[in-house]
Write a protein that holds these residues in place. Structure first.
Motif: not given
Lengths: 303, 303
Positions: A272-277
């Motif tokens: 939800s904070l905009g992080f994707l691995p």
């Protein structure tokens, strides 16, 4: 100007974090017990966080707006139950109080998935999974988490608490799982995977570092898992490594291994904070194997 | 010979505990920042627990088998959110570590009902009610609880953690609820009960002290509520006090008071250790009113 003080900056996670923070516009003040040459992006400061007088001087010299506190005892095989966890908790409490008194604005601390009750059903959620640390490391980190939120409230700084699950990648301590398997394979040895049934949630250290930078740069307050949301059996990781090295039969699995449980972190807060691995497990392990291959070529005894 | 080191020995709870421990066969070493004359039953030692060097000397001089750690910042109206809670947590961690290193056998610490999530349904149970401290005092106490159990595990001492709910009785700080109402009534003043709808679980300080001695003398490990298991509205306590003083109409209730919630502790763990309170609320308040009556006769400005 945002100035971030990074403790444990020369560690496995810290080393992958500094450039990311500089890129995001932070003035980076990196702390290590060992001297490092500063660069345009990173100002290094030699200091022992366990020494309160040093920390006080550091805080008032640097006047950080942001604090990323990564330093802790991390000696493999020792840190779970070492009494040094008490010293690190004490030093960290003082660091947070000094940061607050000096007008700091936002602190991000590093917890552990060992804060959770490991007998709870996975995936572990920040808001609903019970916390029940069962060793000194988990207890000290969980205590610091409780105190960070209240010290922050008292001194009016914002704070978040990262709970990494399992990580791997270039530069990891060679006695840990992924490098020890990778190096055995690369050296042509046969080896045994001892805990093949255990299900764990792994992220590449580059992704962990990017996740931490994302949390620091956000307004999010509270705990956030650093996890992929997906579990993989350790045996499957061993198989992937052996295939990557081209020795698919070199790792045998301990057939008497017990059920190692499932430690998987819900990743929805982090997402939800905009992080994707950037890495999935296969590409991340490939990256790690290549790093160790280069390293072994350069220094065959290096792992 | 069992030797118990009691910190905060001159405090409200400590003062009621020492003789009980002597009666139970302990050599009592009582610590206070202020000098007190020793007796056959109690050896007093002047020491500041916040000073680590003093604590180290004390532990190695006394060589306690048992530790009853009651000392903490308790200044009414201040202690909930005072940054001194951080100092007390740090000092307490060091105390526990030194106690463990010096071969201590059993430690009992004093927590608070403020460790619980106050929005949880009462009665609060040690095993099932979520912990969610919402101020520095509750967070520091809860942190110490987590660490005490793990420091005990590391140094092989047994430990229990007392969570008192609400208490009253002779010697309480006069600015707190029961003495402030009692003294107003005894002085002939009219007064307002501000939180009449709040339901709280009260024990007389003599019963709290006896409960603590019971816990120390037992083999029980973990958290234990010091509570009666019964809630009473604050307004009802005010009414009981005004009837006891013979001025049944002297206290008015704030009609705009909000719902003060219900903070009641399940007492079944404490009961299972063989403890039963001597005072019910009526006899305990009567005892308290008589104590304040004597005190006001002797020194009218004393409360």
């Amino acid at each position: 100007m945002k100035t971030v003080l990074v403790t444990g900056a020369a560690g496995f996670i810290g080393g992958h974090t500094l450039q990311r923070l500089a890129t995001r516009g932070y003035k980076v003040e990196a702390v290590s017990r060992v001297a490092h040459p500063s660069s345009d992006a990173v100002c290094w400061r030699k200091a022992d966080i366990l020494d309160i007088d040093t920390v006080e001087k550091l805080i008032y010299e640097v006047r950080p707006t942001h604090l990323l506190h990564l330093a802790w005892i991390t000696e493999h095989g020792i840190y779970w139950n070492a009494p040094e966890n008490v010293e690190w908790l004490i030093a960290s409490l003082k660091l947070l109080e000094l940061f607050g008194r000096a007008g700091g604005e936002r602190a991000v601390g590093l917890g552990t998935c060992a804060e959770y009750d490991w007998s709870a059903p996975p995936p572990f959620c920040e808001a609903t999974t019970p916390l029940l640390p069962r060793n000194l490391y988990g207890a000290a980190k969980n205590s610091l988490s409780l105190m960070q939120s209240q010290i922050g409230r008292h001194f009016h700084f914002k704070q978040a608490w990262c709970r990494p699950f399992f990580l791997y990648g270039p530069g990891e301590n060679p006695s840990r799982l992924v490098p020890s398997l990778a190096c055995s394979l690369l050296r042509g040895e046969s080896t045994v995977c001892r805990d093949p049934n255990a299900i764990r949630d792994f992220l590449h250290v580059n992704d962990i570092a990017e996740a931490i930078a994302t949390v620091l740069d956000s307004d999010y307050e509270g705990a956030v898992n650093l996890s992929s949301g997906h579990g993989t059996e350790i045996g499957e990781i061993a198989n992937m490594l052996s295939i990557l090295v081209g020795r698919p039969t070199a790792i045998s699995h301990d057939r008497n291994a017990h059920d190692g449980g499932s430690l998987v972190g819900d990743a929805s807060v982090l997402t939800s904070l905009g992080f994707l691995p950037k890495f999935d497990l296969r590409s991340g392990l490939a990256d790690t194997v290549e790093w160790w291959r280069d390293r072994l070529r350069a220094a065959p005894e290096g792992c």
